[in-house]
Write a protein that holds these residues in place. Structure first.
Motif, mmCIF file in Angstrom:
data_model
loop_
_atom_site.group_PDB
_atom_site.id
_atom_site.type_symbol
_atom_site.label_atom_id
_atom_site.label_comp_id
_atom_site.label_asym_id
_atom_site.label_seq_id
_atom_site.Cartn_x
_atom_site.Cartn_y
_atom_site.Cartn_z
ATOM 1 N N ARG A 142 -31.930 50.451 -16.876
ATOM 2 C CA ARG A 142 -32.885 51.035 -15.937
ATOM 3 C C ARG A 142 -32.215 52.053 -14.998
ATOM 4 O O ARG A 142 -32.751 53.139 -14.756
ATOM 5 N N GLU B 214 -33.187 55.996 -14.547
ATOM 6 C CA GLU B 214 -33.603 56.589 -13.260
ATOM 7 C C GLU B 214 -32.727 57.795 -12.901
ATOM 8 O O GLU B 214 -33.214 58.786 -12.368
ATOM 9 N N ARG B 215 -31.425 57.682 -13.220
ATOM 10 C CA ARG B 215 -30.522 58.817 -12.952
ATOM 11 C C ARG B 215 -30.950 60.016 -13.807
ATOM 12 O O ARG B 215 -31.015 61.149 -13.338
#
Ligand SMILES: Nc1ncnc2c1ncn2[C@@H]1O[C@H](COP(=O)(O)OP(=O)(O)OP(=O)(O)O)[C@@H](O)[C@H]1O
Ligand SMILES: Nc1nc2c(ncn2[C@@H]2O[C@H](COP(=O)(O)O)[C@@H](O)[C@H]2O)c(=O)[nH]1
Length: 209
Positions: free
Chosen positions: A60, A64-65
């Protein structure tokens, strides 16, 4: 977000279990020259799924990065997991004149339409709710809880079917595949102005000498 290209971007979406991946795999075997975009996902791999072949499986935090860095052309949360399409991969393939197929959900399709309005989108419907459930359970790849969630979500997904250019009912598999192939073939035969392959041939046929 702009995507200059010469290849065609196809989108295939469906509620989970309608048979989208099975149809797309059969289409790719019969229609060479279409590249399938491999998505990134936070979903854990199913037995037999391989990194880079079925998905790029990521944590996750990494996903997100990548979102923050603008890696994705589109991304969405689907059935509690995150999925995204690599902008560079799609852009490079289209610019090389390749047709590209995205197997994504309706939220991703809506984002892609905004970036590239000449994409061609297809929604696959199951012939009935009972058959959708039979296929999801029969596939044997997900827990009962995951299957229940996907069946619950299918209503919300089917409610977006009308946003797509084409709808195919996947009842008899070979009929559905014929329908999908007919769409792809018709789009690929569009005028030379829109198709790099045809533009190149027309230039060659018009050349002196
Ligand atoms: N026309 C069909 N008739 C009967 N079974 C089918 C048909 N099309 C696909 N199936 C079967 O239905 C099951 C679900 O198909 P598939 O995995 O392709 O669905 P999907 O839409 O890609 O689902 P997901 O979005 O969860 O990946 C598979 O076991 C597949 O073999
Ligand atoms: N918006 C996006 N949706 C995607 C992408 N890759 C897959 N999907 C869709 O997620 C569901 C579930 O897939 P599963 O492999 O867990 O069964 C299905 O509708 C896929 O089409 C993506 O990159 N973006």
């Amino acid at each position: 977000m702009s995507l200059d290209s010469s290849g065609t971007l196809f989108i295939v979406a469906a509620p989970s279990g309608a048979g989208k991946s099975t149809l797309v795999n059969a289409l790719l075997e019969r229609e060479p020259g279409i590249s399938l975009s491999i998505s990134h996902t936070t979903r854990p791999p199913r037995p037999g799924e391989e990194y880079g072949r079925h998905y790029y499986f990521v944590e996750r935090a990494e996903f997100e990065r990548e979102v923050a860095e603008g890696v994705f052309l589109e991304h969405a949360e689907v059935h509690g997991n995150f999925y995204g399409t690599s902008r560079n991969t799609v852009q490079d393939l289209l610019q090389q004149g390749r047709d590209v197929l995205l197997e994504i959900d309706w939220q991703g399709a809506a984002q892609i339409r905004k970036a590239k309005s000449d994409c061609v989108s297809v929604f696959i419907l199951p012939p009935s709710r009972a058959e959708l459930e039979r296929r999801l359970r029969g596939r044997g790849s997900d827990s009962a809880e995951v299957i229940e969630r996907r069946l619950r979500n299918s209503r919300g997904e089917i409610a977006h079917a009308h946003e797509f250019d084409y709808i195919i009912v996947n009842d008899r598999f070979e009929d559905a595949l014929d329908g999908l192939r007919a769409i792809v073939q018709a789009v690929r035969q569009r005028s030379g102005l829109q198709c790099q392959r045809h533009a190149d041939l027309i230039r060659e046929l018009l050349a002196e000498g």
